[in-house]
Design a protein around this motif. Structure first.
Motif, PDB file in Angstrom:
ATOM      1  N   ILE A   1      -1.977   5.929  -2.947  1.00 24.35           N
ATOM      2  CA  ILE A   1      -2.820   4.852  -2.407  1.00 24.35           C
ATOM      3  C   ILE A   1      -2.319   4.592  -0.992  1.00 24.35           C
ATOM      4  O   ILE A   1      -1.159   4.232  -0.800  1.00 24.35           O
ATOM      5  N   GLN A   2      -3.197   4.839  -0.031  1.00 24.09           N
ATOM      6  CA  GLN A   2      -2.788   4.590   1.350  1.00 24.09           C
ATOM      7  C   GLN A   2      -2.741   3.079   1.553  1.00 24.09           C
ATOM      8  O   GLN A   2      -3.782   2.417   1.565  1.00 24.09           O
ATOM      9  N   GLY A   3      -1.548   2.548   1.694  1.00 22.62           N
ATOM     10  CA  GLY A   3      -1.402   1.093   1.786  1.00 22.62           C
ATOM     11  C   GLY A   3      -1.756   0.574   3.158  1.00 22.62           C
ATOM     12  O   GLY A   3      -2.771  -0.111   3.347  1.00 22.62           O
TER      13      GLY A   3
ATOM     14  N   LEU B   1      -1.317  -4.398  -9.019  1.00 20.19           N
ATOM     15  CA  LEU B   1      -1.225  -5.549  -8.106  1.00 20.19           C
ATOM     16  C   LEU B   1      -1.155  -5.090  -6.643  1.00 20.19           C
ATOM     17  O   LEU B   1      -0.350  -5.584  -5.851  1.00 20.19           O
ATOM     18  N   MET B   2      -1.989  -4.134  -6.330  1.00 21.42           N
ATOM     19  CA  MET B   2      -2.121  -3.653  -4.945  1.00 21.42           C
ATOM     20  C   MET B   2      -3.608  -3.635  -4.639  1.00 21.42           C
ATOM     21  O   MET B   2      -4.341  -2.775  -5.133  1.00 21.42           O
ATOM     22  N   LEU B   3      -4.055  -4.602  -3.861  1.00 26.00           N
ATOM     23  CA  LEU B   3      -5.490  -4.759  -3.673  1.00 26.00           C
ATOM     24  C   LEU B   3      -5.865  -4.888  -2.202  1.00 26.00           C
ATOM     25  O   LEU B   3      -5.207  -5.606  -1.451  1.00 26.00           O
TER      26      LEU B   3
ATOM     27  N   THR C   1       3.863   2.309  -3.460  1.00 26.81           N
ATOM     28  CA  THR C   1       3.231   2.292  -4.793  1.00 26.81           C
ATOM     29  C   THR C   1       4.242   2.365  -5.936  1.00 26.81           C
ATOM     30  O   THR C   1       3.886   2.091  -7.083  1.00 26.81           O
ATOM     31  N   GLY C   2       5.490   2.723  -5.607  1.00 22.66           N
ATOM     32  CA  GLY C   2       6.488   2.919  -6.663  1.00 22.66           C
ATOM     33  C   GLY C   2       7.013   1.626  -7.250  1.00 22.66           C
ATOM     34  O   GLY C   2       6.695   0.532  -6.784  1.00 22.66           O
TER      35      GLY C   2
END
Ligand SMILES: Cc1ncc(COP(=O)(O)O)c(C=O)c1O
Length: 398
Positions: free
Chosen positions: A185-187, A330-332, A220-221
């Motif tokens: 996921i490219q943050g 919880l990454m939105l 993402t880890g």
């Protein structure tokens, strides 16, 4: 002298800072020097996965501080060995190298790839829109011109392919290619999620062409996506994984984790770090693993993540300027059709910390142990922010 004046006078101006001066944190809350409380839905830029000052982390910090802080890496430390074991037991048969930051972990992965290529293959295909850090090789790997432009000449050997586009990846692979490096996921690039079929395809190509598949799990880890490592969602195992941020939950620590079968390409003297994997950092990181297990953090991420996604989806119906919602666990990311920065500023004024990235994306990455009441409070404030005249009028006048 006031703190902000000290910054102005003595700090190199590399950051755009906003808001008050913070002095204290607890769980998902931060306090400023005037005692005002802020709800932090982006604690530590993805670092503080257990919120601020988790009692278990505080205890580990203080007990290890009384025992041993630092040892050079030519001596043996129990904590470092045990942390390496923790990481491997939770991932795949591998060997671990410890560093201090995400960029350093990426640097290590790049160096190992060069060894794997034996001087004949050295090119690494990375993705457009990616972010891998600010040191020269990590920066060269990063697929965003705005970060790289001023620092040319860059480290040679990096090629950019379009994310989620297997055809483009195939075009970028040459006889000199040794690895593919990507974030699942490219943050920083706007919370862009890799498609499952795409990742399976990348994995297959890497296998068939003897390329290393490097997954950057710095963001993402450690449970962020409701699995300990994001690659687990994709049914693949990478050859190398990079970790940092949540690995120390606030203490600087990083690692790159190399599949055992390829780890012998590196030998003593080829890579090193003075601070990497100190007994202090390692002890704290081991406690992060303990807490994730003991407090069933992954279950919480799953439940809260679903709730977060559904609530924001409802907001999308109310606010036509929300274009898309993306993420996992919880990454939105909330992509807007307008600039996101005014909404970040308005949220801060109203006591809520979120993030604005990529110009038009609001990023929400709460602590992984956040409870429903606190998350709902944050979402209520976010709704007020999206409604607020202030953020919109800023937008019109800018
Ligand atoms: C995916 C990814 N890789 C690498 C980095 C760089 O980490 P650091 O700032 O600790 O060097 C970041 C930082 O945001 C990141 O998100």
């Amino acid at each position: 002298m006031k703190i902000k004046e000290l910054y102005k006078k003595y700090s190199l101006p590399t950051y755009t800072r906003a808001g008050p001066v913070f002095v204290k944190g607890k769980g998902s809350w931060l306090w400023d020097e005037k005692g005002r409380r802020f709800l932090d839905l982006f604690p530590g830029w993805g670092v503080s996965i257990l919120g601020h000052c988790h009692p278990g982390i505080v205890k580990a910090v203080s007990s290890q501080a009384h025992k041993l802080f630092h040892l050079p890496n030519n001596l043996y430390s129990a904590e470092q060995a045990l942390l390496a074991e923790d990481i491997v037991k939770h991932s795949y048969p591998a060997k671990v190298f410890f560093a201090n930051s995400g960029a350093e972990a990426v640097e290590g992965a790049v160096k190992l790839s060069r060894l794997y290529g034996e001087g004949k293959r050295y090119e690494i295909v990375t993705m457009k829109n990616s972010f891998h850090g600010r040191t020269m090789a990590a920066l060269s790997a990063t697929g965003q011109k705005k970060y790289k432009y001023h620092f040319r000449p860059l480290v040679p050997g990096f090629k950019e392919a379009r994310f989620n586009d297997l055809g483009d990846l195939k075009k970028k692979i040459t006889k000199k290619t040794v690895a593919v490096l990507l974030e699942l996921i490219q943050g920083e690039g706007g919370v862009n999620v890799a498609q499952k079929e795409y990742i399976k395809g990348v994995h297959k190509i890497c296998r068939s062409k003897n390329l290393l598949f490097i997954v950057d799990e710095v963001q993402t880890g450690m449970g962020r996506t409701a699995k300990l490592f994001c690659y687990e969602h994709y049914g693949i195992t990478p050859d190398i994984m990079t970790l940092s941020k949540g690995l120390g939950a606030g203490i600087p620590v990083a690692a790159f984790v190399v599949k055992k079968s390829i780890s012998s390409v590196i030998t003593p003297g080829m890579h090193a770090s003075t601070f990497g994997g100190s007994p202090f950092a390692a002890r704290v990181s081991r406690e992060v693993f303990n807490i994730i297990k003991k407090e069933k953090i992954l279950d919480n991420v799953k439940i809260r993540g679903k709730h977060l996604f559904q609530t924001i989806l409802r907001l999308k119906d109310k606010f036509p300027f929300i274009k898309e919602i993306r993420g996992m666990g919880l990454m939105l990311g909330i992509e807007l059709s307008v600039s996101s920065y005014p909404f970040f500023e308005e949220a801060l004024k109203r006591g809520l910390i979120i993030n604005s990235t990529h110009g038009n994306v609001l990023r929400v990455m709460p602590a992984l142990n956040i409870d429903k009441k606190t998350l709902d409070k944050g979402l209520d404030i976010l709704e007020e922010v999206l409604k607020s005249k202030e953020a919109h009028s800023w937008r019109r006048s800018s």
